[in-house]
Design a protein around this motif. Structure first.
Motif, short mmCIF file in Angstrom:
data_model
loop_
_atom_site.label_atom_id
_atom_site.label_comp_id
_atom_site.label_asym_id
_atom_site.label_seq_id
_atom_site.Cartn_x
_atom_site.Cartn_y
_atom_site.Cartn_z
N ALA A 290 124.73 8.00 18.10
CA ALA A 290 125.53 6.99 18.78
C ALA A 290 124.92 5.62 18.54
O ALA A 290 123.71 5.44 18.66
CB ALA A 290 125.58 7.30 20.27
N CYS A 291 125.78 4.66 18.22
CA CYS A 291 125.28 3.30 17.92
C CYS A 291 124.59 2.68 19.13
O CYS A 291 123.61 1.96 18.98
CB CYS A 291 126.42 2.42 17.44
SG CYS A 291 127.07 2.98 15.88
N SER A 292 125.11 2.96 20.33
CA SER A 292 124.46 2.36 21.52
C SER A 292 123.02 2.89 21.63
O SER A 292 122.11 2.12 21.95
CB SER A 292 125.27 2.65 22.79
OG SER A 292 125.55 4.02 22.90
N PRO B 299 128.20 6.09 7.69
CA PRO B 299 127.65 5.60 8.95
C PRO B 299 128.49 4.46 9.55
O PRO B 299 129.25 3.79 8.85
CB PRO B 299 126.26 5.07 8.55
CG PRO B 299 125.96 5.65 7.21
CD PRO B 299 127.28 5.89 6.56
N HIS B 300 128.30 4.27 10.85
CA HIS B 300 128.98 3.20 11.56
C HIS B 300 128.37 1.84 11.22
O HIS B 300 127.26 1.76 10.67
CB HIS B 300 128.88 3.45 13.06
CG HIS B 300 129.82 4.52 13.55
ND1 HIS B 300 129.90 4.88 14.86
CD2 HIS B 300 130.73 5.29 12.90
CE1 HIS B 300 130.82 5.83 15.02
NE2 HIS B 300 131.33 6.10 13.82
N ALA B 301 129.12 0.79 11.59
CA ALA B 301 128.72 -0.59 11.26
C ALA B 301 127.34 -0.95 11.84
O ALA B 301 126.51 -1.55 11.15
CB ALA B 301 129.78 -1.55 11.78
N GLU B 302 127.11 -0.57 13.11
CA GLU B 302 125.86 -0.95 13.77
C GLU B 302 124.67 -0.29 13.09
O GLU B 302 123.61 -0.91 12.90
CB GLU B 302 125.90 -0.57 15.26
CG GLU B 302 126.97 -1.31 16.07
CD GLU B 302 128.34 -0.64 16.01
OE1 GLU B 302 128.58 0.17 15.08
OE2 GLU B 302 129.18 -0.94 16.87
N ALA B 303 124.84 0.99 12.71
CA ALA B 303 123.76 1.70 12.03
C ALA B 303 123.44 1.03 10.69
O ALA B 303 122.27 0.88 10.32
CB ALA B 303 124.17 3.16 11.81
N PRO C 104 130.10 -0.60 20.70
CA PRO C 104 129.26 0.40 20.01
C PRO C 104 129.45 1.77 20.67
O PRO C 104 129.54 1.87 21.89
CB PRO C 104 127.84 -0.12 20.21
CG PRO C 104 128.01 -1.60 20.46
CD PRO C 104 129.30 -1.72 21.23
N CYS C 105 129.49 2.80 19.85
CA CYS C 105 129.89 4.11 20.38
C CYS C 105 128.79 4.77 21.22
O CYS C 105 127.61 4.43 21.14
CB CYS C 105 130.29 5.04 19.23
SG CYS C 105 128.94 5.48 18.13
N SER C 106 129.21 5.72 22.03
CA SER C 106 128.29 6.56 22.80
C SER C 106 128.43 7.97 22.24
O SER C 106 129.39 8.28 21.54
CB SER C 106 128.69 6.53 24.27
OG SER C 106 130.08 6.79 24.38
ZN ZN Z 1 128.91 4.03 16.39
#
Ligand code: ZN
Ligand code: AOF
Length: 368
Positions: A88-90, A52-56, A77-79
């Protein structure tokens, strides 16, 4: 306007991001810190393989509701994009009802490229960008290089004596630099998406090109530049898989035999005259495979060819405190320069001592 507290939180996010440096490829290693009422309530970094991404991760780690919180992220943060491998993190941040997002960098990846920030803004979230931008751009320089120009960041690692020599005239060369310096090289390998060498070095040293001296749960891809596919079947680089060979004129039968052993082979167009791999095309193809940074450990000929082709971004030179004299072998087998304007100029960005040796990191300045 950012406060001293904002700087401290982004510095924390950059430090947290470092935990992913060696494992997130092909994704950038991002860090994220979530703050509420002046306290960190969650933080996270991009995981192995990029998800997973950092924000998640940071949202998942929150010890209380992130509603109304401020989010510090080292990258936009990605879309959602056509090839998204997860949420998507956003969108996750919108769902979590955070109040404010501060990111260090715009994400130039075509699937994001501002759409993450727009998504957040459209949902009424306050978005600010550019906090510690230079620091974030430095840490993600390889990802940014690959995404914006198509080819990976190339670091040339060299090791030589104080007089720039790599071997005696008779070829004797083991070991010039110390065990400390060699361990540091393994750290560099661990951080690289790929480690590359040429067939000349393979014939003399038979390197394994694996990470051994540092703990690391990912091995970089091993890349061999072998225009005619001269590599011997017994070469150590062919053992254990995880190897890609770039070839120009290798025969279809030889390619099939290598592929049958699980070795990847990549055909690259030849230079117009020599029948050798076109280095720029090779780098573009490596970029298309998602490699952000390629570390090269090879001999004087390929060093010179890469430099002449304008492919080298950075040189990391380990300098041993010893002298071999003018008859010994050098680092760059370049053709004779006729005037000083033809020299390669560098900008030193770091100098430090590694055990008894010096380590100089310098960026190659492109000719105007
Ligand atoms: Zn992301
Ligand atoms: C973030 N947070 O931690 C990272 C991001 O292949 P995917 O779907 O995982 O998307 C990869 C893209 O997402 C990558 O090219 C880069 O633009 C961005 N990386 N984004 O929000 C993260 N690592």
């Amino acid at each position: 306007m950012f406060s001293a507290f904002d700087y401290a939180m982004m510095a924390r996010a950059l430090a947290v991001a470092e935990r992913g440096r060696c494992i997130t490829t092909p994704n950038p290693f991002v860090g994220c810190v979530i703050v509420k009422h002046g306290r960190i309530i969650g933080e996270g970094f991009t995981q192995k393989g990029g998800r997973p991404h950092a924000e998640a991760m940071a949202l998942e780690a929150c010890t209380e509701s992130p509603e109304g919180a401020t989010v510090y992220s080292t990258l936009e943060p990605c879309s959602l994009h056509p090839k998204s491998r997860g949420p998507a993190c956003s969108d996750l941040l919108i769902k979590a009802r955070v109040a404010r997002v501060i990111s260090a960098l715009h994400d130039p990846f075509h699937g994001v490229n501002g759409a993450g920030h727009d998504n957040l803004r459209n949902a009424g979230i306050r978005v600010e960008m550019g906090l510690m931008q230079a620091e974030a751009a430095r840490s993600l320089k390889a990802f940014l290089a690959r995404v914006t120009r198509g080819r990976p960041w190339l670091t040339l690692k060299v090791a030589a004596t104080l007089d720039g020599k790599t071997a005696l005239a008779n070829g004797e060369s083991k070991w010039i630099t110390s065990a400390d310096a060699r361990r540091d090289v393994h750290r560099m390998r661990a951080e690289a998406c790929a480690v590359m060498t040429g067939i000349g070095t393979l014939m003399t040293d038979d390197p394994e090109l694996t990470v051994r001296d540092v703990l690391c749960d990912r091995q970089p891809l091993r890349v061999l530049l072998d225009s005619r596919l001269d590599v011997a079947d017994s070469a150590r680089i062919l053992q254990g898989g995880n190897t890609l060979i770039a070839t120009a004129t290798g025969s279809a039968e030889r390619i099939a035999a290598l592929e049958a052993r699980g070795i990847k082979v990549m055909k690259v167009e030849t230079e117009t005259v020599k029948g050798k791999v076109d280095l720029e095309k090779m780098m573009q193809q490596l970029g298309a495979r998602g490699l952000n940074n390629v570390m090269v450990e090879t001999g004087a000929k390929l060093n010179a060819s890469l430099l002449s082709a304008g492919m080298v971004d950075e040189i990391v030179a380990y300098v041993a405190p010893s002298i071999f004299g003018d008859d010994a072998r050098g680092l760059f087998a370049l053709p004779e320069l006729k005037n000083l304007d033809q020299r390669t100029k560098l900008k030193v960005s770091d100098v430090r001592q590694v055990g008894p040796d010096l380590r100089i990191t310098a960026q190659v300045l492109k000719a105007e």
